[in-house]
Design an enzyme around this catalytic site. Structure first.
Site, PDB file in Angstrom:
ATOM      1  N   HIS A 192      52.549  37.374  34.189  1.00 12.37           N
ATOM      2  CA  HIS A 192      52.558  38.596  35.060  1.00 12.37           C
ATOM      3  C   HIS A 192      53.195  39.655  34.102  1.00 12.37           C
ATOM      4  O   HIS A 192      53.728  40.682  34.552  1.00 12.37           O
ATOM      5  CB  HIS A 192      53.647  38.366  36.092  1.00 12.37           C
ATOM      6  CG  HIS A 192      53.198  37.455  37.250  1.00 12.37           C
ATOM      7  ND1 HIS A 192      53.232  36.311  36.994  1.00 12.37           N
ATOM      8  CD2 HIS A 192      52.946  37.896  38.417  1.00 12.37           C
ATOM      9  CE1 HIS A 192      52.914  35.672  38.308  1.00 12.37           C
ATOM     10  NE2 HIS A 192      52.520  36.612  39.206  1.00 12.37           N
TER      11      HIS A 192
ATOM     12  N   GLU B 116      40.071  37.644  44.315  1.00  6.44           N
ATOM     13  CA  GLU B 116      39.656  39.083  43.405  1.00  6.44           C
ATOM     14  C   GLU B 116      38.093  38.834  42.938  1.00  6.44           C
ATOM     15  O   GLU B 116      37.502  40.021  42.922  1.00  6.44           O
ATOM     16  CB  GLU B 116      40.412  38.899  41.972  1.00  6.44           C
ATOM     17  CG  GLU B 116      41.854  39.077  42.147  1.00  6.44           C
ATOM     18  CD  GLU B 116      42.942  38.131  42.660  1.00  6.44           C
ATOM     19  OE1 GLU B 116      42.321  37.193  43.006  1.00  6.44           O
ATOM     20  OE2 GLU B 116      43.941  38.240  42.792  1.00  6.44           O
TER      21      GLU B 116
END
Lengths: 351, 77
Positions: free
Chosen positions: A146, A77
């Site tokens: 998540h 990322e």
């Protein structure tokens, strides 16, 4: 931050439009139309190519635009968000997808110290016209890492716009506006509003979407239901829950007004204040954590303007300050469910 | 009259069942050829269903109905 003044064709969804789409398909259509119009727009991220985005945010884009404009990245990322920032500074219009917002920890320096500050630090001489798309929200037992929303964390930090659509119409219009904006925009889509066949069924995730390109202006809320007894200020999937509760309570003679913020930065405080001035009662429903966040910001907005607008103490329904549980009953004990919203409304209107 | 079939999504299990996930059109609506009319799912594999011809559509199954692949989900006349 400069504001792009582009006249919007419409601010809220038309009541009659022949064609319906899911939120995911509307989002993809917005991206595709801008990629068609502007060759500097490209998309990169994990599983955004052949897979089409794990929440269908990019379905069909690789087939249509090829691997040079729809790029699968490694699990890196910090690197690919840095790549996007560099490309934006050099005049491209990248859209970079952070697969889950929960993963921001491994790339936040790129986002809040670089993406969000270059335009300030350069005295406005360097623009960073990029979009960060990211999936947010829980409700499907994906665990503490998540399932978060975290928009309060992003909105706390200066230098980036934050948009959070709840409907197919807004998903396309806010995507178009985000891509055309010369500032960094974080586009947060809740998995539960995407209309994905394998998630919990959500009829409000399918709705009318015009075929032609249009913008929903960033920084403008929508009153999605008018009512006189209390104002519910909310965003994203909680808008759907609030509307469900409002329709239910209408049968009991309780008439709720529901404000969908749609953008958290800039925040449309005027629409919130106008609604609270009308109803005199305020409930904020937020799927992000309770403390130091959106619900407190809305409360402060009212308190700083005129605490006398409120006829009774305002209330908040948010995620208590704990990680989101995996176990279904525990997860639904902390999420802002219809039951919690209904209970809070009853307390509010009786007070 | 043209029949619209549930698409064949699973080669391993050609007689397997799927779900009509979303209708994008209402029963009796007029559809254009090539228009998106439905999304279906077998397991976690999803597929769009496109109107093969223009005309008035009549839906033969409801959303969330379990449907065998290859069976009729709508007719267009």
């Amino acid at each position: 931050m400069t504001t792009t003044e582009t006249p919007a064709t419409t601010a809220t969804a038309p009541t009659t439009s022949a064609r319906r789409l899911t939120t995911a398909k509307a989002m993809v259509e917005g991206i595709a139309q801008e990629m068609e119009r502007d060759p500097s727009v490209f998309y990169l991220g994990e599983d955004v190519g052949a897979y089409g985005g794990i929440f269908s945010s990019t379905t069909g884009l690789l087939e249509r635009f090829g691997p040079e404009r729809v790029m699968d990245t490694p699990i890196s990322e910090s690197a690919f968000l840095g790549l996007a920032i560099g490309a934006a500074v050099e005049g491209m219009r990248p859209i970079a997808e952070l697969m889950f917002v929960d993963f921001f920890g491994v790339c936040m320096d790129q986002l809040y110290n670089h993406m969000a500050k270059i335009h300030y630090e350069s005295g406005g001489n360097v623009r960073v016209p990029m979009v960060v798309t990211t999936a947010v929200g829980g409700g499907y037992s994906d665990g503490a890492q998540h399932s978060q929303c975290l928009w309060g964390t992003f909105a706390h930090l200066p230098g980036m716009k934050i948009v959070v659509p709840s409907t197919p119409y807004d998903a396309k219009g806010l995507m178009t506006a985000a891509i055309r904006d010369d500032n960094p925009v974080v586009y947060m889509f809740h998995k539960g509003v995407m209309g994905l066949p394998w998630m919990a069924k959500n009829p409000r995730a399918t709705g009318p979407v015009p075929e032609e390109p249009y913008e929903v202006p960033i920084g403008r809320a929508a009153v999605v239901r008018e009512g006189g007894d209390a104002t519910v200020v909310t965003v994203s999937l909680s808008v759907h829950h609030a509307l469900d509760v409002a329709e239910e309570l209408a049968a009991d003679g309780i008439d709720l007004e529901v404000v969908d913020l749609r953008s958290l930065k800039p925040l449309d405080r005027e629409t919130v204040l106008a609604s609270v001035a009308k109803t005199g009662r305020l409930l904020v429903v937020d799927e992000d954590y309770l403390s130091y966040g959106l619900s407190g910001e809305i409360a402060a907005t009212v308190a700083e303007t005129d605490p006398g607008l409120l006829r009774s103490p305002m209330r908040r329904v948010a995620v208590p300050d704990v990680p989101i549980p995996y176990a279904h009953p525990l997860e639904y004990a902390v999420l802002p469910t219809r039951d919690r919203i209904r209970e809070a409304v009853h307390h509010l209107v009786r007070a | 009259m043209t029949e619209v079939l549930f698409p064949q999504l699973s080669d391993q299990d050609p007689d397997g069942e799927g779900v009509l996930a979303t209708w994008f059109v209402d029963d009796g609506a007029t559809v254009a050829g090539g228009e998106l009319i439905a999304e279906v799912m077998v397991g976690k594999v999803t597929s769009e269903v496109i109107a093969p011809v223009p005309g008035a559509i009549h839906l033969k199954v409801k959303e969330d109905d379990v449907v065998r692949q290859g069976s009729v989900i709508a007719t267009i006349s």
